[in-house]
Every structure is written in C-alpha cells, then in structure tokens.
Motif scaffolding. Sequence first.
Motif, PDB file in Angstrom:
ATOM      1  N   GLY A   1       0.769  -1.248   0.000  1.00 58.94           N
ATOM      2  CA  GLY A   1       0.000   0.000   0.000  1.00 58.94           C
ATOM      3  C   GLY A   1       0.797   1.293   0.000  1.00 58.94           C
TER       4      GLY A   1
ATOM      5  N   ARG B   1       2.332   4.491  -1.498  1.00 56.37           N
ATOM      6  CA  ARG B   1       2.132   5.291  -2.706  1.00 56.37           C
ATOM      7  C   ARG B   1       3.308   6.226  -2.867  1.00 56.37           C
ATOM      8  NH1 ARG B   1      -3.059   7.804  -0.372  1.00 56.37           N
ATOM      9  NH2 ARG B   1      -1.543   7.685   1.286  1.00 56.37           N
ATOM     10  N   ARG B   2       3.529   6.714  -4.075  1.00 56.01           N
ATOM     11  CA  ARG B   2       4.597   7.690  -4.298  1.00 56.01           C
ATOM     12  C   ARG B   2       4.405   8.860  -3.356  1.00 56.01           C
ATOM     13  NH1 ARG B   2       5.820   8.455 -10.727  1.00 56.01           N
ATOM     14  NH2 ARG B   2       5.909   6.238 -11.243  1.00 56.01           N
TER      15      ARG B   2
ATOM     16  N   ASP C   1       4.861   8.983  -0.210  1.00 57.75           N
ATOM     17  CA  ASP C   1       4.594   8.615   1.192  1.00 57.75           C
ATOM     18  C   ASP C   1       5.899   8.631   1.997  1.00 57.75           C
ATOM     19  OD1 ASP C   1       1.915   8.245   0.855  1.00 57.75           O
ATOM     20  OD2 ASP C   1       1.944   6.052   0.963  1.00 57.75           O
TER      21      ASP C   1
ATOM     22  N   SER D   1       5.690   3.270  -5.869  1.00 58.06           N
ATOM     23  CA  SER D   1       4.672   2.618  -5.051  1.00 58.06           C
ATOM     24  C   SER D   1       5.139   1.192  -4.743  1.00 58.06           C
ATOM     25  CB  SER D   1       3.355   2.564  -5.812  1.00 58.06           C
ATOM     26  OG  SER D   1       3.503   1.724  -6.931  1.00 58.06           O
ATOM     27  N   THR D   2       4.430   0.519  -3.831  1.00 58.14           N
ATOM     28  CA  THR D   2       4.768  -0.874  -3.509  1.00 58.14           C
ATOM     29  C   THR D   2       4.798  -1.725  -4.781  1.00 58.14           C
ATOM     30  OG1 THR D   2       3.826  -0.721  -1.300  1.00 58.14           O
ATOM     31  CG2 THR D   2       4.026  -2.925  -2.216  1.00 58.14           C
TER      32      THR D   2
END
Lengths: 239, 99
Positions: free
Chosen positions: A178, A180-181, A183, A203-204
């Motif tokens: 979960g 995201r860019r 974060d 992201s993951t």
Amino acid sequence: MISHSSKEYVALAQLHSEVPRERFEEVVREFIGRIYQRPPLRSSVKRVLRVKEIYEIEVLEYEDVYALMRISCQHGTYVRKLIHDIGEVLGVGAHMRELRRIRSGPFREERSVRMQELSEAVYMYRELNRSDRLKSLVLPQEYIVSHLPKVLVFDGAAAAISYGADLAIPGISAISEGIRRRDLTAIFTLKGELVALAEALMSTEEVLSSSRGIAFKTVRVILERDTYPRTWRKKSTTN
Amino acid sequence: MEEAIRFLTELDRFVGVERRYLVKKEGFTDPNYGKTPTARTLEELLKYGIVNLDKPPGPTSHEVVAWVKKILGIPKAGHGGTLEPSQGGDTLRYPVSCR
C-alpha cells in the motif's frame, strides 16, 4: 519527527451562553477538514494565517455551557483558538477551560508512564540492581515510526543509506503493502533497526515489479554510520 | 528476516495497524554487525530510546526534560514539543539521545 505528526486532545470548552446541543454539533462539523487559523497572541510561532487540518471532533459530553470534546488534528493546530473560533461562529463566544493531549503521533496517553513510575524504576535499578522495570519503560527509538509504512533493506544498502545515499531497488528485501509515491516511509535493516526516513519515489507495486532505479529518497538518517560495513569501493586516493 | 518482520509487526500493532509485508528478495543479515532492537541493553536503550511520559500540569516541558536527564543520569534528552504554554497535563515523549 514526533512534533510533525498528528495529535489528539480532549478539551473542555465553555460557551458564553447556552446553545442547543444540535446547533453546537452542527457548527462543530463545519470545523472538520481544512481550516484557516491564526495562532493566538500568546503562541510559540509566527502569527500568520495558516491552514490546518482537523480530522475528527467528537462531542463526548454536553451540559449547560460546557462541551467536552475529543479532537484529532494536524500538528500545530491551536485547540484554544479552534474553540474560540467555534464560539464566534455560534455567535455566543467560547473559550477553552481545560486541555489534555491524549495522543502525539504513535504515542497514546493510556500507555504513558507517570513520573513517579519512572523514578521508582530508576531507584530499583540503582539501589537494587534490577533493570527489568526501567527497561520496560524505555522503548527502542524504532517506536517513533510505528505509524509509518516500512521497507526492509540488506546490510549493504543500510551502510550506504547511513552515509546519506538514497535507496535503490537492489537493496530492498521486503516492503509493506500500500505504499504510494511521496509517502513518508521508514527504512529498516533485516534485524529491525531503524535506518532512515525516506520519501517513496515508487509505489509498492512499482518496487515489486522493478529491477533497478531509486525507489526511496532519504530524508533523515537515524542509523549510526559504520554499524554495517561498507560494501562500495572508496575512491582511490593514490595519485 | 522473520525476526525483523515480527518486530515491525509489533510496531504496527502498537498503533493498531495491520500491515502485510511482501518479500521481494529473501534476505540475509550478518550477525556480526548491528543488533535487534529487542536485544538492546539498558545502556543502549538510554542512548537512543523513548519514554512516553505523562507530564502533569504544572512543570513546563523544559523542566520535566531537565528532571529526566537528572534522574537517568544522561547528558541529552528532548521532548516532542508542546504548543500551549503550560495548559493542563500532556503526554510527552522523551527521546533520550547522546549523539
């Protein structure tokens, strides 16, 4: 780190004249979300209009001119001012009577330690040579980032990051789902030590499907340098 | 690696979150370097650790930090910060650090 995470309070407001509870709750709801706030006269920051986010306000008890509320908000929100502003919108005026912070980032009031408990634990350690109590009260620094998504890296990557490098794909062993860019993410070693705080550039899903590239940009290094041996080659110093 | 994921899961539960960890590449960590946080000695914990302290109304955060430094006999301590000047009780954390 902690000063920049969300806070939760229980506050007692006193209205300057009685207002029906429904009307009060209606006005309170208008304050949930992004609000403008000018810090009060007596404050520790520059007094310019700032945007702050209020995540939740729950009216716990309401009696006569008193309202007990639980407020969850962005760091730097002045609850005293929030209550004053609610009073202005209600048209009757209001001020804050009492305030207690019940959560700061990941740390909650119910798990907090009283000064008396800490001093007893120190006494047991110093006078009776028993360290178990004191050890149970001092949490490893890793708890500061409990609320953040996490990524686990190999020893070599941990060494490079402790010298300020960003985290590239080959250094990643595991990742929480979960992300995201953009974060804010906590980087850990495979032993569970906090290495650094970083901003996700992928992201993951992107991390799992990539074989190269910078995945996290290091924001703040925590791990002491040379905890893990360097694996990169030093620039030659001869000639 | 399983041990690290167990510890991270413990941190997630501390804030009431369940996070799944997806393995990209099985990891090996050299036991000769570093140390699992749960294996730290008291001295190591006091060097970089947190006390989630319940500050009573009355003394300022600054005064409580000074008290923490004195009773723990450590050169450095700080707190998470407070905005309201001496209003009510407050839970503060004292990351104690000697860096």
